[in-house]
Design an enzyme around this catalytic site. Structure first.
Site, PDB file in Angstrom:
ATOM      1  N   HIS A   1     -13.427  32.548  -8.807  1.00  0.00           N
ATOM      2  CA  HIS A   1     -12.636  32.606 -10.042  1.00  0.00           C
ATOM      3  C   HIS A   1     -11.168  32.375  -9.688  1.00  0.00           C
ATOM      4  O   HIS A   1     -10.692  32.824  -8.650  1.00  0.00           O
ATOM      5  CB  HIS A   1     -12.820  33.970 -10.725  1.00  0.00           C
ATOM      6  CG  HIS A   1     -12.279  33.984 -12.119  1.00  0.00           C
ATOM      7  ND1 HIS A   1     -10.928  34.083 -12.375  1.00  0.00           N
ATOM      8  CD2 HIS A   1     -12.884  33.879 -13.322  1.00  0.00           C
ATOM      9  CE1 HIS A   1     -10.746  34.042 -13.695  1.00  0.00           C
ATOM     10  NE2 HIS A   1     -11.913  33.910 -14.287  1.00  0.00           N
TER      11      HIS A   1
ATOM     12  N   SER B   1     -10.132  30.924 -22.976  1.00  0.00           N
ATOM     13  CA  SER B   1      -9.785  31.160 -24.390  1.00  0.00           C
ATOM     14  C   SER B   1     -10.884  30.733 -25.369  1.00  0.00           C
ATOM     15  O   SER B   1     -10.579  30.276 -26.475  1.00  0.00           O
ATOM     16  CB  SER B   1      -8.446  30.491 -24.739  1.00  0.00           C
ATOM     17  OG  SER B   1      -7.397  31.072 -23.992  1.00  0.00           O
TER      18      SER B   1
ATOM     19  N   ASN C   1     -17.351  37.612 -18.752  1.00  0.00           N
ATOM     20  CA  ASN C   1     -16.702  38.115 -17.547  1.00  0.00           C
ATOM     21  C   ASN C   1     -15.759  39.230 -17.987  1.00  0.00           C
ATOM     22  O   ASN C   1     -14.716  38.955 -18.575  1.00  0.00           O
ATOM     23  CB  ASN C   1     -15.930  36.979 -16.861  1.00  0.00           C
ATOM     24  CG  ASN C   1     -15.113  37.463 -15.677  1.00  0.00           C
ATOM     25  OD1 ASN C   1     -15.247  38.616 -15.250  1.00  0.00           O
ATOM     26  ND2 ASN C   1     -14.262  36.597 -15.150  1.00  0.00           N
TER      27      ASN C   1
ATOM     28  N   GLU D   1     -12.905  26.101 -15.573  1.00  0.00           N
ATOM     29  CA  GLU D   1     -11.933  26.966 -16.233  1.00  0.00           C
ATOM     30  C   GLU D   1     -10.517  26.487 -15.895  1.00  0.00           C
ATOM     31  O   GLU D   1      -9.997  26.815 -14.813  1.00  0.00           O
ATOM     32  CB  GLU D   1     -12.090  28.418 -15.759  1.00  0.00           C
ATOM     33  CG  GLU D   1     -13.444  29.014 -16.046  1.00  0.00           C
ATOM     34  CD  GLU D   1     -13.387  30.543 -16.109  1.00  0.00           C
ATOM     35  OE1 GLU D   1     -13.831  31.079 -17.124  1.00  0.00           O
ATOM     36  OE2 GLU D   1     -12.880  31.170 -15.162  1.00  0.00           O
TER      37      GLU D   1
ATOM     38  N   GLY E   1      -6.916  33.255 -20.825  1.00  0.00           N
ATOM     39  CA  GLY E   1      -6.166  34.370 -21.400  1.00  0.00           C
ATOM     40  C   GLY E   1      -4.897  33.968 -22.133  1.00  0.00           C
ATOM     41  O   GLY E   1      -4.062  34.823 -22.442  1.00  0.00           O
TER      42      GLY E   1
ATOM     43  N   GLU F   1      -8.582  33.744 -10.663  1.00  0.00           N
ATOM     44  CA  GLU F   1      -7.808  34.970 -10.430  1.00  0.00           C
ATOM     45  C   GLU F   1      -8.001  35.458  -8.995  1.00  0.00           C
ATOM     46  O   GLU F   1      -7.087  36.011  -8.386  1.00  0.00           O
ATOM     47  CB  GLU F   1      -8.210  36.033 -11.465  1.00  0.00           C
ATOM     48  CG  GLU F   1      -7.617  35.706 -12.834  1.00  0.00           C
ATOM     49  CD  GLU F   1      -8.411  36.230 -14.018  1.00  0.00           C
ATOM     50  OE1 GLU F   1      -9.290  37.087 -13.845  1.00  0.00           O
ATOM     51  OE2 GLU F   1      -8.123  35.760 -15.140  1.00  0.00           O
TER      52      GLU F   1
ATOM     53  N   LYS G   1     -14.034  41.097 -16.196  1.00  0.00           N
ATOM     54  CA  LYS G   1     -12.891  41.254 -15.279  1.00  0.00           C
ATOM     55  C   LYS G   1     -12.695  42.741 -14.963  1.00  0.00           C
ATOM     56  O   LYS G   1     -13.685  43.470 -14.880  1.00  0.00           O
ATOM     57  CB  LYS G   1     -11.644  40.593 -15.880  1.00  0.00           C
ATOM     58  CG  LYS G   1     -11.922  39.130 -16.273  1.00  0.00           C
ATOM     59  CD  LYS G   1     -10.700  38.349 -16.635  1.00  0.00           C
ATOM     60  CE  LYS G   1     -11.097  36.917 -16.968  1.00  0.00           C
ATOM     61  NZ  LYS G   1      -9.952  36.055 -17.275  1.00  0.00           N
TER      62      LYS G   1
HETATM   63  P1  13P Z   1     -10.513  34.265 -21.360  1.00  0.00           P
HETATM   64  O1  13P Z   1     -11.757  33.971 -22.147  1.00  0.00           O
HETATM   65  O2  13P Z   1      -9.981  35.653 -21.589  1.00  0.00           O
HETATM   66  O3  13P Z   1      -9.477  33.197 -21.512  1.00  0.00           O
HETATM   67  O4  13P Z   1     -10.943  34.270 -19.801  1.00  0.00           O
HETATM   68  C1  13P Z   1     -11.673  33.207 -19.310  1.00  0.00           C
HETATM   69  C2  13P Z   1     -12.120  33.555 -17.941  1.00  0.00           C
HETATM   70  O5  13P Z   1     -11.349  33.615 -17.022  1.00  0.00           O
HETATM   71  C3  13P Z   1     -13.563  33.845 -17.762  1.00  0.00           C
HETATM   72  O6  13P Z   1     -13.883  33.912 -16.418  1.00  0.00           O
END
Ligand code: 13P
Length: 243
Positions: free
Chosen positions: A89, A203, A9, A159, A165, A91, A11
């Site tokens: 997601h 992560s 992803n 997640e 992150g 976010e 982002k």
């Molecule tokens: P990270 O791997 O950067 O922690 O992000 C995970 C994520 O949100 C994937 O959708």
């Protein structure tokens, strides 16, 4: 056993110049024994069309078309060359107030457009601290997966919000508990729930991937930061192949 899936992803990262990372990945993993999906920003979907890998969007509107300035429909993602889309997601749930009901409608729109939805669920640190993780996951699964979900059109991504992150990863026991719980919920609700893929996200790195992929009912990963560079994503793909 569901076929394994390594999903990236990107982002809100990635310009046309970054698409060369996919060419590097393709050189290393042209005969991969796992599925590989890269969810790029919408602006790059057409640019990535010729890649070896599945390409996905990161969000879609609930409607097929209409007066929704700035939004993108699932049909448009498909038309641009995507075969998957991430829905729900954390976010987007946090930044755009997306409820389970909206996530279910977006996922249904994805199915209607012939896309596979990667539906995300996960608890916050407060929720984990208060011992309500499994209740939160249950509510999100019940509310976010629309009727019509099958192992072909749906992937679930667990997640934990606090692991995204941050470099913090749940213990393998914690991942095992949630994934087994999600599997049981999927089996109870869907006739092919045993085959629906459940990804872990948060992560994931080359250094922890093998351990995570050894956990029962982890069918792959949804990777953010470590999916941006071929050198970082490649070891994760290799670990999944060996799992
Ligand atoms: P990270 O791997 O950067 O922690 O992000 C995970 C994520 O949100 C994937 O959708």
């Amino acid at each position: 056993m569901p076929r394994k899936l390594a999903a990236g992803n990107w982002k809100m990262n990635g310009l046309r110049a970054n698409v060369k990372e996919l060419a590097t990945l393709a050189q290393r993993h042209s005969d991969a024994s796992v599925d590989i999906l890269i969810c790029v920003p919408t602006t790059l979907i057409t640019t990535c069309q010729d890649t070896l890998f599945d390409i996905g969007g990161q969000d879609c509107h609930t409607a097929e078309s209409g007066a929704h300035t700035g939004d993108i429909s699932a049909q448009m993602l498909s038309d641009a060359g995507a075969t998957y889309v991430i829905t729900g997601h954390s976010e987007r749930r946090a930044d755009h107030g997306e409820t389970d009901q909206i996530v279910a409608a977006k996922s249904a729109a994805a199915y209607a457009a012939g896309l596979t939805a990667v539906i995300c669920v996960g608890e916050t640190l407060d929720e984990r601290g208060s011992g309500t993780t499994l209740d939160i996951i249950d509510g999100q699964l019940a509310g976010s997966i629309p009727g019509g979900a099958t192992s072909d059109n749906t992937v679930i991504a667990y997640e934990p919000v606090w692991a995204i992150g941050t470099g913090k990863v749940p213990t393998l026991e914690q991942i095992a508990e949630v994934h087994a719980h999600i599997r049981a919920q999927l089996q109870a609700r869907f006739s092919d729930g045993t085959d629906m893929r459940i990804l872990y996200g948060g992560s994931v790195k080359g250094s922890n991937a093998a351990d995570i992929f050894g956990v029962p009912h982890v069918d792959g990963a949804l990777v953010g930061g470590a999916s941006l560079k071929a050198d970082d994503f490649s070891p994760i793909i290799s670990a999944l192949e060996k799992s």
